[in-house]
Write a protein that holds these residues in place. Structure first.
Motif, PDB file in Angstrom:
ATOM      1  N   THR A  16       0.839  -1.188   0.000  1.00  0.00           N
ATOM      2  CA  THR A  16       0.000   0.000   0.000  1.00  0.00           C
ATOM      3  C   THR A  16       0.878   1.243   0.000  1.00  0.00           C
ATOM      4  O   THR A  16       1.784   1.372   0.815  1.00  0.00           O
ATOM      5  CB  THR A  16      -0.905   0.029   1.246  1.00  0.00           C
ATOM      6  OG1 THR A  16      -1.693  -1.156   1.260  1.00  0.00           O
ATOM      7  CG2 THR A  16      -1.793   1.245   1.235  1.00  0.00           C
ATOM      8  N   VAL A  17       0.598   2.125  -0.931  1.00  0.00           N
ATOM      9  CA  VAL A  17       1.343   3.376  -1.016  1.00  0.00           C
ATOM     10  C   VAL A  17       0.414   4.500  -0.602  1.00  0.00           C
ATOM     11  O   VAL A  17      -0.661   4.658  -1.167  1.00  0.00           O
ATOM     12  CB  VAL A  17       1.855   3.624  -2.460  1.00  0.00           C
ATOM     13  CG1 VAL A  17       2.549   4.960  -2.546  1.00  0.00           C
ATOM     14  CG2 VAL A  17       2.756   2.500  -2.902  1.00  0.00           C
ATOM     15  N   LYS A  18       0.843   5.230   0.401  1.00  0.00           N
ATOM     16  CA  LYS A  18       0.047   6.366   0.848  1.00  0.00           C
ATOM     17  C   LYS A  18       0.559   7.621   0.159  1.00  0.00           C
ATOM     18  O   LYS A  18       1.756   7.880   0.137  1.00  0.00           O
ATOM     19  CB  LYS A  18       0.140   6.545   2.354  1.00  0.00           C
ATOM     20  CG  LYS A  18      -0.524   5.442   3.125  1.00  0.00           C
ATOM     21  CD  LYS A  18      -0.471   5.731   4.601  1.00  0.00           C
ATOM     22  CE  LYS A  18      -1.184   4.627   5.361  1.00  0.00           C
ATOM     23  NZ  LYS A  18      -1.200   4.898   6.805  1.00  0.00           N
ATOM     24  N   LYS A  19      -0.361   8.373  -0.396  1.00  0.00           N
ATOM     25  CA  LYS A  19       0.004   9.623  -1.048  1.00  0.00           C
ATOM     26  C   LYS A  19      -0.455  10.780  -0.189  1.00  0.00           C
ATOM     27  O   LYS A  19      -1.545  10.760   0.362  1.00  0.00           O
ATOM     28  CB  LYS A  19      -0.656   9.720  -2.421  1.00  0.00           C
ATOM     29  CG  LYS A  19      -0.183   8.691  -3.397  1.00  0.00           C
ATOM     30  CD  LYS A  19      -0.839   8.879  -4.730  1.00  0.00           C
ATOM     31  CE  LYS A  19      -0.388   7.824  -5.701  1.00  0.00           C
ATOM     32  NZ  LYS A  19      -0.999   7.999  -7.025  1.00  0.00           N
ATOM     33  N   SER A  20       0.384  11.759  -0.077  1.00  0.00           N
ATOM     34  CA  SER A  20      -0.001  12.968   0.646  1.00  0.00           C
ATOM     35  C   SER A  20       0.259  14.157  -0.272  1.00  0.00           C
ATOM     36  O   SER A  20       1.220  14.164  -1.042  1.00  0.00           O
ATOM     37  CB  SER A  20       0.771  13.103   1.953  1.00  0.00           C
ATOM     38  OG  SER A  20       2.152  13.142   1.706  1.00  0.00           O
TER      39      SER A  20
END
Length: 88
Positions: A2-6
């Motif tokens: 899972t890649v979290k983008k901010s």
């Protein structure tokens, strides 16, 4: 995986300096370009301005300058011909 983008928020001179970006200024009246190098702006003791809200004007003709966020310049002069917050 899972890649979290901010989101990246770039509104101040410090934000620009931290990302290596510069602020290009174009005078609509006389078709001149200038460049603000944010770290040099800050090192000169100028305020950490919100460049989005800041209005810049041409130092030569007084015309309104449009802003353009740019990657670091290569082969350009780092001097600016524009006036704005702390730039006269």
């Amino acid at each position: 995986m899972t890649v979290k983008k901010s989101p990246v928020t770039i509104r101040t001179m410090t934000d620009l300096a931290e990302t290596g970006m510069t602020l290009g200024l174009h005078c609509l009246v006389c078709n001149r370009w200038g460049e603000i190098i944010p770290q040099e702006w800050l090192d000169a003791g100028r305020p950490d301005a919100n460049y989005v809200e800041q209005r810049f004007k041409c130092g030569e003709c007084g015309g309104k300058a449009e802003k353009q966020v740019r990657p670091p310049p290569s082969g350009f002069s780092v001097e600016t011909a524009y006036q704005g917050l702390g730039v006269e």
